[in-house]
Design an enzyme around this catalytic site. Sequence first.
Site, PDB file in Angstrom:
ATOM      1  CG  HIS A  94      -4.523  -2.042  -3.074  1.00  0.00           C
ATOM      2  ND1 HIS A  94      -5.519  -2.685  -3.774  1.00  0.00           N
ATOM      3  CD2 HIS A  94      -4.897  -2.068  -1.784  1.00  0.00           C
ATOM      4  CE1 HIS A  94      -6.461  -3.067  -2.940  1.00  0.00           C
ATOM      5  NE2 HIS A  94      -6.104  -2.714  -1.718  1.00  0.00           N
ATOM      6  NE  ARG A 167      16.179   5.030  12.587  1.00  0.00           N
ATOM      7  CZ  ARG A 167      15.947   4.841  11.304  1.00  0.00           C
ATOM      8  NH1 ARG A 167      15.662   3.656  10.892  1.00  0.00           N
ATOM      9  NH2 ARG A 167      15.976   5.804  10.420  1.00  0.00           N
TER      10      ARG A 167
END
Length: 185
Positions: A94, A167
């Site tokens: 949004h 990661r």
Amino acid sequence: KDKLFTFLIFPQAKIIRQPFECRGKKSIVLAPGLSTGRYCRIETHDVNDTRSVLLRIGKDCQINDSVHIAAAESITLGDNVLIASRVFISDLNHGSYSGNHHSLPDSLCRERELSTRPIIIHDNVWLGEGVVVLPGVVIGKNSIVGANSVVTKSIPENAIVAGNPARIVKTFCLISKKWSAYVPK
């Protein structure tokens, strides 16, 4: 009850467990063999009124309990994708918070223009419990995303990622046929 629902509503699926919520079914393509857990919510929002396919789910995917997938541009799940419980995958936000156009912080969140970027999750990917996959991400085939990870950037194939943001922690060596700790170059 679940088998009858599956047979009548999603005949190409293996089993869709109730309760199950599907919004925008016309914009969803399911390959054979999908199975879901309970409380899954799969939805499409055709913001550009294109009436095109916004969500593709490949063959023999398994989506476990309380998974929420929301597509407004394009989400593709490859074949044999395994998704643990409480996973959230969304190609939309949004508002816009990067690039040239920025949403104003005092504007009402619900009235901000939706911004989208496609997501691709390639074949044989495993998303662990509580994973979040954000817009614009590509996850390479045979990769694993550790529990409660937030995937903000693309992941190469044959990698294990973990954390917030996710990661790379291990990669698979095709020569030695072993997973080893990832050493950045």
